[in-house]
Design a protein around this motif. Structure first.
Motif, PDB file in Angstrom:
ATOM      1  N   PRO A 130     -64.433  40.933 -50.647  1.00 17.20           N
ATOM      2  CA  PRO A 130     -63.387  39.967 -50.302  1.00 17.20           C
ATOM      3  C   PRO A 130     -61.974  40.390 -50.676  1.00 17.20           C
ATOM      4  O   PRO A 130     -61.048  40.249 -49.862  1.00 17.20           O
ATOM      5  N   ASN A 131     -61.757  40.888 -51.872  1.00 13.90           N
ATOM      6  CA  ASN A 131     -60.401  41.233 -52.290  1.00 13.90           C
ATOM      7  C   ASN A 131     -59.820  42.354 -51.438  1.00 13.90           C
ATOM      8  O   ASN A 131     -58.652  42.309 -51.042  1.00 13.90           O
ATOM      9  N   ASN A 168     -60.736  43.117 -48.375  1.00 13.56           N
ATOM     10  CA  ASN A 168     -60.495  42.536 -47.057  1.00 13.56           C
ATOM     11  C   ASN A 168     -59.164  41.782 -47.021  1.00 13.56           C
ATOM     12  O   ASN A 168     -58.397  41.894 -46.057  1.00 13.56           O
ATOM     13  N   ARG A 169     -58.917  41.021 -48.074  1.00 10.68           N
ATOM     14  CA  ARG A 169     -57.661  40.271 -48.147  1.00 10.68           C
ATOM     15  C   ARG A 169     -56.464  41.213 -48.103  1.00 10.68           C
ATOM     16  O   ARG A 169     -55.491  40.971 -47.362  1.00 10.68           O
ATOM     17  N   ASP A 211     -68.577  35.501 -47.791  1.00 11.05           N
ATOM     18  CA  ASP A 211     -67.427  35.522 -48.700  1.00 11.05           C
ATOM     19  C   ASP A 211     -66.379  36.536 -48.246  1.00 11.05           C
ATOM     20  O   ASP A 211     -65.170  36.281 -48.316  1.00 11.05           O
ATOM     21  N   SER A 212     -66.831  37.668 -47.731  1.00 15.15           N
ATOM     22  CA  SER A 212     -65.892  38.677 -47.228  1.00 15.15           C
ATOM     23  C   SER A 212     -65.180  38.181 -45.975  1.00 15.15           C
ATOM     24  O   SER A 212     -63.981  38.405 -45.790  1.00 15.15           O
ATOM     25  N   ASP A 255     -64.689  34.989 -45.207  1.00 13.64           N
ATOM     26  CA  ASP A 255     -63.788  33.913 -45.628  1.00 13.64           C
ATOM     27  C   ASP A 255     -62.459  34.466 -46.134  1.00 13.64           C
ATOM     28  O   ASP A 255     -61.402  33.862 -45.908  1.00 13.64           O
ATOM     29  N   ALA A 256     -62.501  35.607 -46.824  1.00 13.86           N
ATOM     30  CA  ALA A 256     -61.266  36.206 -47.337  1.00 13.86           C
ATOM     31  C   ALA A 256     -60.322  36.562 -46.190  1.00 13.86           C
ATOM     32  O   ALA A 256     -59.105  36.374 -46.286  1.00 13.86           O
ATOM     33  N   CYS A 257     -60.888  37.052 -45.094  1.00 16.02           N
ATOM     34  CA  CYS A 257     -60.077  37.400 -43.923  1.00 16.02           C
ATOM     35  C   CYS A 257     -59.523  36.144 -43.261  1.00 16.02           C
ATOM     36  O   CYS A 257     -58.335  36.083 -42.908  1.00 16.02           O
ATOM     37  N   ASN A 259     -59.087  33.119 -44.542  1.00 11.27           N
ATOM     38  CA  ASN A 259     -58.108  32.437 -45.399  1.00 11.27           C
ATOM     39  C   ASN A 259     -56.759  33.136 -45.355  1.00 11.27           C
ATOM     40  O   ASN A 259     -55.708  32.481 -45.323  1.00 11.27           O
ATOM     41  N   THR A 260     -56.792  34.458 -45.345  1.00 12.38           N
ATOM     42  CA  THR A 260     -55.538  35.211 -45.282  1.00 12.38           C
ATOM     43  C   THR A 260     -54.849  34.994 -43.943  1.00 12.38           C
ATOM     44  O   THR A 260     -53.628  34.782 -43.877  1.00 12.38           O
TER      45      THR A 260
END
Length: 220
Positions: A67-68, A70-71, A94-95, A97-99, A101-102
């Motif tokens: 995730p981090n 990816n963000r 989760d990975s 979602d990181a994209c 959300n960003t």
């Protein structure tokens, strides 16, 4: 991204000047230009900003990490003027979602690969494509990617995502996909690359694909 022509150019060249020339010549016939690692690694992230100054740019980075990471990748895309980014879903919710959300923070879009256009994709992608499609709907992405080379996959994924998400379909032209057929099966946009940018007249090749789609729509 407005659905005017239903065509996206996959600009897989590596020379900056060539990329800008082709982008300029086809800009009236395509709704967006998709750039990938080859062009960005050679020309730098600035090429995204240069092209996005007059047409939306999709960063086809197929983001697939924790995730981090990816963000961080998505932030670089959006800070460079990218309209959207293509990511993988097989790394998990989760990975993804990181994209998403960003992208939401920047008011931009995420498209998830549910299946790929090359023959080898049937080995691993097809068994999980439906699950990725369902997860994409749940995650609230903007759209998905499904292959023009296998219209049965386009139809199947469209059934899963309903009308909620957009669908981009690569593989038109050199890989054998037919633009009108794929649009009829449920894609919102088709993606063509080599058949356009390797042509002596990229604008004419792009125009032909757009006309093919419009002519077919006129028959229905």
């Amino acid at each position: 991204m407005k659905k005017n022509n239903q065509l996206i150019l996959a600009l897989d060249v590596i020379d900056r000047n060539r990329a800008l020339d082709v982008a300029d010549r086809v800009s009236k016939y395509v709704d967006a230009i998709k750039v990938g690692y080859p062009l960005v690694l050679k020309s730098g992230m600035e090429i995204i900003r240069d092209i996005s100054s007059y047409i939306p740019v999709i960063a086809d980075f197929k983001v697939a990490d924790i995730p981090n990471t990816n963000r961080l990748i998505c932030e670089q895309v959006f800070n460079s003027g990218g309209d959207s980014v293509i990511v993988h879903g097989f790394t998990g919710r989760d990975s993804l979602d990181a994209c998403v959300n960003t992208a939401n923070e920047y008011g931009q879009k995420v498209y998830v690969v549910t299946d790929m256009s090359h023959p080898g994709a049937v080995d691993f992608f097809q068994p999980v494509s439906e699950k990725i499609a369902r997860m994409s709907v749940e995650a609230g992405v903007s759209g998905v990617v499904a292959p023009a080379t296998r219209t049965e996959s386009v139809e199947n994924i469209r059934r899963i995502i309903g009308k909620e998400l957009d669908m981009l379909s690569p593989g038109v032209g050199t890989q054998g996909g037919n633009a009108a057929d794929v649009i009829n099966k449920g894609a919102d946009w088709v993606i063509a690359g080599r058949s356009i940018y390797q042509s002596e007249s990229p604008e004419n090749e792009a125009r032909k694909i757009v006309q093919e789609i419009r002519d077919d729509e006129g028959k229905s």
